[in-house]
Write a protein that holds these residues in place. Structure first.
Motif, mmCIF file in Angstrom:
data_model
loop_
_atom_site.group_PDB
_atom_site.id
_atom_site.type_symbol
_atom_site.label_atom_id
_atom_site.label_comp_id
_atom_site.label_asym_id
_atom_site.label_seq_id
_atom_site.Cartn_x
_atom_site.Cartn_y
_atom_site.Cartn_z
ATOM 1 N N LEU A 1 0.827 -1.203 0.000
ATOM 2 C CA LEU A 1 0.000 0.000 0.000
ATOM 3 C C LEU A 1 0.862 1.253 0.000
ATOM 4 O O LEU A 1 0.604 2.195 -0.752
ATOM 5 C CB LEU A 1 -0.927 -0.010 1.217
ATOM 6 C CG LEU A 1 -1.931 1.115 1.327
ATOM 7 C CD1 LEU A 1 -2.909 1.054 0.164
ATOM 8 C CD2 LEU A 1 -2.698 1.003 2.627
ATOM 9 N N VAL A 2 1.905 1.264 0.819
ATOM 10 C CA VAL A 2 2.751 2.449 0.910
ATOM 11 C C VAL A 2 3.772 2.500 -0.226
ATOM 12 O O VAL A 2 3.979 3.550 -0.826
ATOM 13 C CB VAL A 2 3.464 2.496 2.280
ATOM 14 C CG1 VAL A 2 4.501 3.590 2.324
ATOM 15 C CG2 VAL A 2 2.456 2.676 3.390
ATOM 16 N N ALA B 1 1.377 1.822 -3.823
ATOM 17 C CA ALA B 1 -0.033 2.224 -3.874
ATOM 18 C C ALA B 1 -0.878 1.133 -4.525
ATOM 19 O O ALA B 1 -1.844 1.408 -5.223
ATOM 20 C CB ALA B 1 -0.212 3.559 -4.596
ATOM 21 N N ILE C 1 -3.412 -0.831 -4.060
ATOM 22 C CA ILE C 1 -4.555 -0.980 -3.161
ATOM 23 C C ILE C 1 -5.244 -2.322 -3.324
ATOM 24 O O ILE C 1 -5.603 -2.966 -2.342
ATOM 25 C CB ILE C 1 -5.542 0.191 -3.331
ATOM 26 C CG1 ILE C 1 -6.665 0.104 -2.300
ATOM 27 C CG2 ILE C 1 -6.110 0.246 -4.713
ATOM 28 C CD1 ILE C 1 -6.205 0.255 -0.905
ATOM 29 N N LEU D 1 -10.857 3.055 1.343
ATOM 30 C CA LEU D 1 -9.415 3.072 1.135
ATOM 31 C C LEU D 1 -9.073 3.113 -0.351
ATOM 32 O O LEU D 1 -8.153 3.830 -0.764
ATOM 33 C CB LEU D 1 -8.774 1.853 1.795
ATOM 34 C CG LEU D 1 -7.258 1.778 1.793
ATOM 35 C CD1 LEU D 1 -6.652 2.955 2.550
ATOM 36 C CD2 LEU D 1 -6.801 0.470 2.415
ATOM 37 N N ARG E 1 -9.769 6.713 -1.503
ATOM 38 C CA ARG E 1 -8.749 7.637 -0.987
ATOM 39 C C ARG E 1 -7.416 7.443 -1.718
ATOM 40 O O ARG E 1 -6.759 8.416 -2.095
ATOM 41 C CB ARG E 1 -8.581 7.422 0.513
ATOM 42 C CG ARG E 1 -7.512 8.242 1.150
ATOM 43 C CD ARG E 1 -7.898 9.687 1.227
ATOM 44 N NE ARG E 1 -6.857 10.413 1.949
ATOM 45 C CZ ARG E 1 -6.592 11.680 1.775
ATOM 46 N NH1 ARG E 1 -7.312 12.378 0.933
ATOM 47 N NH2 ARG E 1 -5.638 12.259 2.435
ATOM 48 N N THR E 2 -7.011 6.214 -1.916
ATOM 49 C CA THR E 2 -5.756 5.941 -2.606
ATOM 50 C C THR E 2 -5.825 6.408 -4.054
ATOM 51 O O THR E 2 -4.876 6.998 -4.575
ATOM 52 C CB THR E 2 -5.425 4.444 -2.538
ATOM 53 O OG1 THR E 2 -5.404 4.037 -1.177
ATOM 54 C CG2 THR E 2 -4.095 4.145 -3.176
ATOM 55 N N HIS E 3 -6.957 6.172 -4.703
ATOM 56 C CA HIS E 3 -7.138 6.636 -6.078
ATOM 57 C C HIS E 3 -7.027 8.155 -6.143
ATOM 58 O O HIS E 3 -6.374 8.702 -7.043
ATOM 59 C CB HIS E 3 -8.495 6.169 -6.613
ATOM 60 C CG HIS E 3 -8.767 6.583 -8.013
ATOM 61 N ND1 HIS E 3 -8.120 6.034 -9.091
ATOM 62 C CD2 HIS E 3 -9.611 7.517 -8.512
ATOM 63 C CE1 HIS E 3 -8.562 6.606 -10.198
ATOM 64 N NE2 HIS E 3 -9.459 7.506 -9.863
ATOM 65 N N LEU F 1 -5.391 10.158 -4.020
ATOM 66 C CA LEU F 1 -4.012 10.571 -3.743
ATOM 67 C C LEU F 1 -3.096 10.318 -4.937
ATOM 68 O O LEU F 1 -2.226 11.134 -5.250
ATOM 69 C CB LEU F 1 -3.472 9.841 -2.511
ATOM 70 C CG LEU F 1 -4.083 10.256 -1.181
ATOM 71 C CD1 LEU F 1 -3.549 9.377 -0.056
ATOM 72 C CD2 LEU F 1 -3.823 11.725 -0.876
ATOM 73 N N VAL F 2 -3.276 9.188 -5.608
ATOM 74 C CA VAL F 2 -2.429 8.862 -6.759
ATOM 75 C C VAL F 2 -2.699 9.831 -7.909
ATOM 76 O O VAL F 2 -1.768 10.273 -8.597
ATOM 77 C CB VAL F 2 -2.663 7.395 -7.194
ATOM 78 C CG1 VAL F 2 -2.065 7.112 -8.560
ATOM 79 C CG2 VAL F 2 -2.099 6.445 -6.152
#
Length: 175
Positions: free
Chosen positions: A111-112, A115, A117, A155, A158-160, A162-163
């Protein structure tokens, strides 16, 4: 939540520690090989530590705890090879802690670091689905899977975001 075995709640603390490790390893600059070795080393320390804290009184020395846990696992292997009824849940606890340790470190790391997900969410989702499928006795346990799916979708969103937010800023996309 399934109460399949006594002391199964140890997996909760294992998930906590392994997720912290996975997030830290994902943020680190270590190579994937070094990350694997750290995952293995920390697992060899934290899993026996958590099982030893849970299964024995504080008065028992650590050397005795480790010997007892090893003896119990060896006894279970003997019972399995002799096709006898297994009298101890130590092997099951060990397998579950290793499984959840591996999935959680991997999820935090991927994840970190990348990314990724879906690669973080799907293995634990499949695990939750299998548990729900093979233990449908209480309907209220279905909420665990529903909450997991909901939090996973949050999640993913949110990840989408941020990317893609950097790309959107670069091309001046109105959000």
């Amino acid at each position: 939540a399934t109460d399949w075995a006594e002391h199964l709640e140890v997996t909760q603390s294992i998930v906590f520690w392994s997720m912290l490790l996975g997030l830290a390893l994902g943020k680190s600059i270590y190579s994937p090989r070094a990350v694997f070795l750290l995952w293995l080393d920390y697992g060899l320390i934290i899993i026996p530590w958590q099982l030893g804290m849970l299964l024995f009184s504080p008065k028992v020395e650590w050397k005795e705890r480790l010997l007892s846990m090893g003896g119990r696992v060896w006894q279970v292997f003997g019972e399995i090879t002799r096709r006898e009824q297994v009298s101890d849940n130590m092997l099951f606890l060990l397998i579950m802690t290793i499984l959840f340790w591996s999935f959680s470190v991997y999820a935090g790391y991927i994840l970190v670091r990348k990314a990724g997900i879906w690669r973080a969410v799907i293995p634990m989702g499949i695990t939750a689905l299998v548990i729900e499928t093979f233990d449908p006795i209480l309907a209220r346990r279905g909420w665990f899977l529903a909450i997991y799916l909901f939090l996973s979708l949050l999640l993913v969103a949110r990840t989408h975001y941020l990317v893609n937010s950097k790309r959107w800023r670069d091309v001046k996309t109105y959000v």
